[in-house]
Design a protein around this motif. Structure first.
Motif, short mmCIF file in Angstrom:
data_model
loop_
_atom_site.label_atom_id
_atom_site.label_comp_id
_atom_site.label_asym_id
_atom_site.label_seq_id
_atom_site.Cartn_x
_atom_site.Cartn_y
_atom_site.Cartn_z
N ALA A 237 0.83 -1.21 0.00
CA ALA A 237 0.00 0.00 0.00
C ALA A 237 0.86 1.26 0.00
CB ALA A 237 -0.93 -0.01 1.20
N ILE A 238 1.93 1.26 0.78
CA ILE A 238 2.82 2.43 0.80
C ILE A 238 3.37 2.68 -0.60
CG2 ILE A 238 5.03 3.32 1.62
CD1 ILE A 238 4.55 1.74 4.22
N GLN A 239 3.91 1.64 -1.20
CA GLN A 239 4.56 1.82 -2.50
C GLN A 239 3.58 2.22 -3.60
OE1 GLN A 239 8.09 -0.82 -3.32
NE2 GLN A 239 7.01 -2.16 -1.89
N LEU A 240 2.42 1.59 -3.63
CA LEU A 240 1.46 1.90 -4.69
C LEU A 240 0.83 3.27 -4.49
CD1 LEU A 240 -0.12 -1.64 -5.12
CD2 LEU A 240 1.42 -0.45 -6.70
N ALA A 241 0.62 3.67 -3.24
CA ALA A 241 0.08 5.01 -2.99
C ALA A 241 1.10 6.07 -3.40
CB ALA A 241 -0.28 5.17 -1.51
N LYS A 242 2.36 5.85 -3.10
CA LYS A 242 3.40 6.81 -3.49
C LYS A 242 3.51 6.93 -5.01
CE LYS A 242 5.62 8.99 -1.45
NZ LYS A 242 5.37 10.38 -0.94
N GLN A 243 3.33 5.83 -5.72
CA GLN A 243 3.38 5.89 -7.18
C GLN A 243 2.28 6.78 -7.75
OE1 GLN A 243 5.90 4.76 -8.94
NE2 GLN A 243 6.75 4.10 -6.98
N LEU A 244 1.20 6.91 -7.00
CA LEU A 244 0.08 7.75 -7.44
C LEU A 244 0.22 9.19 -6.96
CD1 LEU A 244 -2.78 5.17 -6.72
CD2 LEU A 244 -1.91 5.86 -8.97
N GLY A 245 1.28 9.47 -6.20
CA GLY A 245 1.54 10.83 -5.75
C GLY A 245 1.01 11.15 -4.37
N ALA A 246 0.56 10.16 -3.64
CA ALA A 246 -0.05 10.41 -2.32
C ALA A 246 1.00 10.78 -1.28
CB ALA A 246 -0.81 9.16 -1.86
N VAL A 247 0.52 11.43 -0.23
CA VAL A 247 1.31 11.69 0.97
C VAL A 247 0.94 10.60 1.97
CG1 VAL A 247 1.82 13.29 2.84
CG2 VAL A 247 1.33 14.16 0.53
N VAL A 248 1.90 9.76 2.34
CA VAL A 248 1.59 8.54 3.08
C VAL A 248 2.06 8.62 4.52
CG1 VAL A 248 1.98 6.05 3.21
CG2 VAL A 248 1.72 7.16 0.98
N THR A 249 1.13 8.28 5.43
CA THR A 249 1.44 8.12 6.85
C THR A 249 1.39 6.63 7.16
OG1 THR A 249 0.53 10.27 7.46
CG2 THR A 249 0.73 8.62 9.22
N ALA A 250 2.45 6.10 7.73
CA ALA A 250 2.54 4.69 8.05
C ALA A 250 2.38 4.48 9.55
CB ALA A 250 3.87 4.12 7.58
N VAL A 251 1.47 3.61 9.93
CA VAL A 251 1.28 3.25 11.34
C VAL A 251 1.90 1.88 11.56
CG1 VAL A 251 -0.36 2.88 13.20
CG2 VAL A 251 -0.85 4.59 11.43
N THR A 252 2.92 1.82 12.39
CA THR A 252 3.63 0.58 12.64
C THR A 252 4.38 0.73 13.96
OG1 THR A 252 5.19 -1.03 11.66
CG2 THR A 252 5.69 1.31 11.36
N SER A 253 5.12 -0.29 14.35
CA SER A 253 5.94 -0.16 15.56
C SER A 253 7.23 0.57 15.22
CB SER A 253 6.26 -1.54 16.13
OG SER A 253 7.06 -2.28 15.23
N GLY A 254 7.87 1.11 16.26
CA GLY A 254 9.08 1.89 16.05
C GLY A 254 10.17 1.12 15.36
N ARG A 255 10.27 -0.17 15.59
CA ARG A 255 11.34 -0.96 14.99
C ARG A 255 11.21 -1.06 13.48
NH1 ARG A 255 11.08 -6.65 13.95
NH2 ARG A 255 8.94 -7.41 13.88
N ASN A 256 10.02 -0.77 12.95
CA ASN A 256 9.80 -0.86 11.51
C ASN A 256 9.85 0.50 10.82
OD1 ASN A 256 9.37 -3.68 11.61
ND2 ASN A 256 7.25 -3.34 12.26
N ALA A 257 10.17 1.55 11.56
CA ALA A 257 10.15 2.90 10.99
C ALA A 257 11.09 3.04 9.80
CB ALA A 257 10.49 3.93 12.07
N SER A 258 12.29 2.49 9.91
CA SER A 258 13.25 2.64 8.82
C SER A 258 12.78 1.90 7.57
CB SER A 258 14.63 2.14 9.24
OG SER A 258 14.58 0.78 9.63
#
Length: 331
Positions: free
Chosen positions: A176-197
């Motif tokens: 979802a992150i990658q496909l949304a970015k391909q469409l030009g979206a501004v993406v907020t990711a909700v995950t644990s801190g260890r996955n931030a990078s």
């Protein structure tokens, strides 16, 4: 060991723990008219495989799930909703594929990917594999990618659209992150801190660590919320959805499903759990992105087919990031 007529497959005869899955010799299927036979090189062990094997389904969906996966025993003993491999044979009437073609395919609820061979309809969700990826990498495009494509087809996403992905580090979330970015979206990711990078490397513009912050607590709103966890029903996130926005319930319980249409009418915000029927065109689009370097394979761990129980055990932990790949044959 596989012979000219038999193959090795990971089979389960009862619902339950990972140990219910074991290797068996089965007959190699013969493609029917309109089908292709794939010599499978890689598949993934997904959350869907976990849910099916363990009958661990969202609240209220037990009876519906039983119709699909079986009541007392599994209807389809070979799991695996995707496959990457080489076409070994084609049935009569097939013209778009030939023996030797490298392909990726989504079998969906028909399963069958955790075996050395699988038959799939040639007019189904199958396309040529990206030329820039190994088959082990290519299979990671399928499960998350085709799911996200099905949901994104129901909403309008373009430059500046704000998209929040809840469960951003899973197979669906990373797609979802990658496909949304391909469409030009501004993406907020909700995950644990260890996955931030990880999610930042995939293109996320902002990361919310759910262990420290509730993304619904502030005044921020989003045009599209993708819930890949199952803990963001409309009642919880309504105020976080912008007017005319959408909630895409990749995971939802029966109550959320039954109320979605009425919630959409009342609020003017789309609430949907229906992924639609994405097929070959959706897969081909992701392949095109991969071939020009605009879509990454996200692999957490890889396991040999002989280690299928360990693969299931790891997926059961709920900690996988991206995809867990099952290597079935040498490329």
């Amino acid at each position: 060991m596989t012979s000219d007529t038999t193959m090795t497959a990971a089979v389960y005869r009862r619902f339950g723990a990972p140990e219910e899955v074991h290797l068996e010799q089965r007959d190699i299927p013969t493609p029917k008219p309109g089908e292709v036979l794939i010599r499978v090189h890689a598949s993934t062990v997904s959350v869907a495989d976990h849910r099916t094997r363990a009958r661990d389904v969202p609240a209220g969906l037990g009876l519906l799930a039983a119709v699909s996966i079986g009541v007392f025993r599994p209807r389809r003993p070979i799991l695996g909703m995707d496959a990457a491999g080489v076409i070994a044979a084609v049935g009569s009437g097939v013209t778009d594929f030939a023996a030797g073609d490298r392909v990726i395919a989504a079998m969906g609820s028909a399963f069958g990917g955790h075996a050395e061979y699988v038959c799939v309809p040639a007019d189904g969700a199958i396309t040529h594999a990206p030329t820039t990826m190994t088959l082990e990498e290519a299979v990671t495009l399928v499960f998350g990618g085709i799911t996200v494509q099905g949901f994104f087809a129901q909403v309008s996403i373009g430059p500046g659209t704000s998209v929040l992905v809840n469960g951003a580090s899973g197979a669906v979330g990373t797609a979802a992150i990658q496909l949304a970015k391909q469409l030009g979206a501004v993406v907020t990711a909700v995950t644990s801190g260890r996955n931030a990078s990880l999610v930042t490397a995939l293109g996320a513009d902002r990361v919310i660590d759910y262990t420290r912050q509730d993304f619904t607590a502030g005044d921020d709103t989003y045009d599209v919320i993708v819930d890949g966890v199952g803990n963001a029903p409309f009642d919880r996130v309504e105020d976080s959805i912008a007017p005319g926005g959408a909630l895409l319930l990749v995971v939802g319980d029966l109550r959320s499903m039954l109320r979605s249409r009425a919630q959409s009418r009342r609020s003017g915000k789309l609430v949907t759990w229906n992924v639609g029927a994405p097929g070959a065109e959706a897969l081909a689009h992701i392949v095109e992105l991969a071939d020009v370097g605009r879509y990454q394979a996200v692999i957490d761990r890889s396991y040999e087919l002989a280690d299928i129980v360990d693969a299931h055990r790891y997926v059961d932990t709920g900690r996988k990031r991206g995809n867990v790949v099952l290597r079935i044959a040498e490329a």
